[in-house]
Motif scaffolding. Structure first.
Motif, mmCIF file in Angstrom:
data_model
loop_
_atom_site.group_PDB
_atom_site.id
_atom_site.type_symbol
_atom_site.label_atom_id
_atom_site.label_comp_id
_atom_site.label_asym_id
_atom_site.label_seq_id
_atom_site.Cartn_x
_atom_site.Cartn_y
_atom_site.Cartn_z
ATOM 1 N N GLN A 1 1.168 -2.768 -8.515
ATOM 2 C CA GLN A 1 0.937 -3.847 -9.473
ATOM 3 C C GLN A 1 -0.518 -4.296 -9.402
ATOM 4 O O GLN A 1 -1.072 -4.413 -8.311
ATOM 5 C CB GLN A 1 1.865 -5.016 -9.178
ATOM 6 C CG GLN A 1 1.795 -6.135 -10.185
ATOM 7 C CD GLN A 1 2.824 -7.230 -9.903
ATOM 8 O OE1 GLN A 1 3.608 -7.116 -8.961
ATOM 9 N NE2 GLN A 1 2.813 -8.261 -10.704
ATOM 10 N N ALA A 22 -4.831 -5.393 -6.159
ATOM 11 C CA ALA A 22 -3.659 -4.515 -6.198
ATOM 12 C C ALA A 22 -2.676 -4.900 -5.110
ATOM 13 O O ALA A 22 -3.072 -5.281 -4.004
ATOM 14 C CB ALA A 22 -4.087 -3.071 -6.031
ATOM 15 N N SER A 23 -1.415 -4.797 -5.447
ATOM 16 C CA SER A 23 -0.363 -4.988 -4.447
ATOM 17 C C SER A 23 0.637 -3.844 -4.579
ATOM 18 O O SER A 23 0.899 -3.375 -5.685
ATOM 19 C CB SER A 23 0.348 -6.329 -4.643
ATOM 20 O OG SER A 23 0.914 -6.407 -5.937
ATOM 21 N N GLY A 24 1.106 -3.377 -3.440
ATOM 22 C CA GLY A 24 2.056 -2.266 -3.457
ATOM 23 C C GLY A 24 1.434 -0.934 -3.790
ATOM 24 O O GLY A 24 2.133 0.046 -4.031
ATOM 25 N N ARG A 25 0.114 -0.916 -3.817
ATOM 26 C CA ARG A 25 -0.605 0.305 -4.188
ATOM 27 C C ARG A 25 -1.965 0.249 -3.519
ATOM 28 O O ARG A 25 -2.609 -0.806 -3.512
ATOM 29 C CB ARG A 25 -0.765 0.339 -5.711
ATOM 30 C CG ARG A 25 -1.078 1.672 -6.308
ATOM 31 C CD ARG A 25 -1.147 1.571 -7.835
ATOM 32 N NE ARG A 25 0.077 1.091 -8.451
ATOM 33 C CZ ARG A 25 1.112 1.851 -8.706
ATOM 34 N NH1 ARG A 25 1.094 3.114 -8.355
ATOM 35 N NH2 ARG A 25 2.177 1.329 -9.301
ATOM 36 N N THR A 26 -2.430 1.370 -2.972
ATOM 37 C CA THR A 26 -3.750 1.410 -2.354
ATOM 38 C C THR A 26 -4.763 1.792 -3.414
ATOM 39 O O THR A 26 -4.858 2.957 -3.816
ATOM 40 C CB THR A 26 -3.762 2.409 -1.185
ATOM 41 O OG1 THR A 26 -2.757 2.035 -0.234
ATOM 42 C CG2 THR A 26 -5.123 2.420 -0.515
ATOM 43 N N LEU A 27 -5.519 0.798 -3.870
ATOM 44 C CA LEU A 27 -6.398 0.990 -5.018
ATOM 45 C C LEU A 27 -7.493 2.017 -4.750
ATOM 46 O O LEU A 27 -7.984 2.655 -5.684
ATOM 47 C CB LEU A 27 -7.000 -0.357 -5.422
ATOM 48 C CG LEU A 27 -7.520 -0.512 -6.837
ATOM 49 C CD1 LEU A 27 -6.490 -0.072 -7.865
ATOM 50 C CD2 LEU A 27 -7.946 -1.945 -7.075
ATOM 51 N N ASN A 29 -7.212 4.846 -3.696
ATOM 52 C CA ASN A 29 -6.719 6.169 -4.052
ATOM 53 C C ASN A 29 -6.821 6.470 -5.543
ATOM 54 O O ASN A 29 -6.475 7.565 -5.981
ATOM 55 C CB ASN A 29 -5.253 6.329 -3.634
ATOM 56 C CG ASN A 29 -5.080 6.336 -2.122
ATOM 57 O OD1 ASN A 29 -6.001 6.678 -1.390
ATOM 58 N ND2 ASN A 29 -3.913 5.941 -1.663
ATOM 59 N N TYR A 30 -7.287 5.465 -6.310
ATOM 60 C CA TYR A 30 -7.283 5.562 -7.760
ATOM 61 C C TYR A 30 -8.671 5.381 -8.346
ATOM 62 O O TYR A 30 -9.511 4.661 -7.794
ATOM 63 C CB TYR A 30 -6.375 4.477 -8.360
ATOM 64 C CG TYR A 30 -4.926 4.620 -7.984
ATOM 65 C CD1 TYR A 30 -4.462 4.184 -6.745
ATOM 66 C CD2 TYR A 30 -4.020 5.197 -8.864
ATOM 67 C CE1 TYR A 30 -3.129 4.324 -6.399
ATOM 68 C CE2 TYR A 30 -2.682 5.335 -8.524
ATOM 69 C CZ TYR A 30 -2.254 4.901 -7.289
ATOM 70 O OH TYR A 30 -0.925 5.039 -6.956
ATOM 71 N N ASN A 74 -8.670 -4.194 -1.120
ATOM 72 C CA ASN A 74 -7.812 -3.555 -2.115
ATOM 73 C C ASN A 74 -8.066 -4.137 -3.509
ATOM 74 O O ASN A 74 -7.130 -4.504 -4.233
ATOM 75 C CB ASN A 74 -6.332 -3.720 -1.741
ATOM 76 C CG ASN A 74 -5.467 -2.603 -2.289
ATOM 77 O OD1 ASN A 74 -5.953 -1.504 -2.556
ATOM 78 N ND2 ASN A 74 -4.190 -2.869 -2.452
ATOM 79 N N LEU A 97 -4.807 8.189 -11.537
ATOM 80 C CA LEU A 97 -5.044 9.242 -10.550
ATOM 81 C C LEU A 97 -5.961 10.342 -11.089
ATOM 82 O O LEU A 97 -6.113 11.374 -10.445
ATOM 83 C CB LEU A 97 -3.712 9.832 -10.090
ATOM 84 C CG LEU A 97 -2.845 8.893 -9.248
ATOM 85 C CD1 LEU A 97 -1.466 9.488 -9.001
ATOM 86 C CD2 LEU A 97 -3.525 8.589 -7.916
ATOM 87 N N TYR A 110 -1.487 2.525 -15.113
ATOM 88 C CA TYR A 110 -1.263 1.248 -14.427
ATOM 89 C C TYR A 110 -2.230 0.208 -14.961
ATOM 90 O O TYR A 110 -3.447 0.437 -14.985
ATOM 91 C CB TYR A 110 -1.439 1.425 -12.919
ATOM 92 C CG TYR A 110 -0.661 2.588 -12.373
ATOM 93 C CD1 TYR A 110 -1.299 3.747 -11.952
ATOM 94 C CD2 TYR A 110 0.734 2.540 -12.300
ATOM 95 C CE1 TYR A 110 -0.587 4.830 -11.478
ATOM 96 C CE2 TYR A 110 1.457 3.617 -11.817
ATOM 97 C CZ TYR A 110 0.795 4.764 -11.419
ATOM 98 O OH TYR A 110 1.508 5.828 -10.952
#
Length: 121
Positions: A1, A22-27, A29-30, A74, A97, A110
């Protein structure tokens, strides 16, 4: 999110910094991007940043806006300086990605909810 924040009302020539958290996702990586949508207009690309922090900008904001990322927090930021009334819009952060930032919004699966920036003349 993704959660965008930092919008507000500012006079022309002023500055704002937008944050995309970002939460629940390692930003890190994007690839991340900022888009904006002005009233009555299509959403448009503003700036993008790769995993390695290489940046790209729309011609309309190059030299005034700076996108950056803080992997420890993040988050991705958009520093906006020398704001103009035509920068008034809802600003959205997005992540993907893909390998390099794209100007095409459909390349970003996202999205944050948007934050309103209003620049008065």
């Amino acid at each position: 999110q993704l959660q965008a924040s930092g919008g507000g009302l500012v006079q022309a020539g002023g500055s704002l910094r937008l944050t995309c958290a970002a939460s629940g996702r390692t930003l890190s990586n994007y690839v991340a991007g900022w888009f904006r949508q002005a009233p009555g207009k299509e959403r448009e690309f503003v700036a993008g940043i790769t995993r390695g922090a290489t940046t790209t900008y729309a011609d309309s904001v190059r030299g005034r806006f700076t996108i950056s990322r803080d992997n420890g927090k993040n988050a991705v930021y958009l520093q906006m300086n020398s704001l103009k009334p035509e920068d008034t819009a809802v600003y959205y952060c997005a992540a993907s990605l893909i390998f390099v930032p794209s100007t095409v919004e459909s390349d970003y699966p996202y999205w944050g909810q948007g934050t309103l920036v209003t620049v008065s003349s």
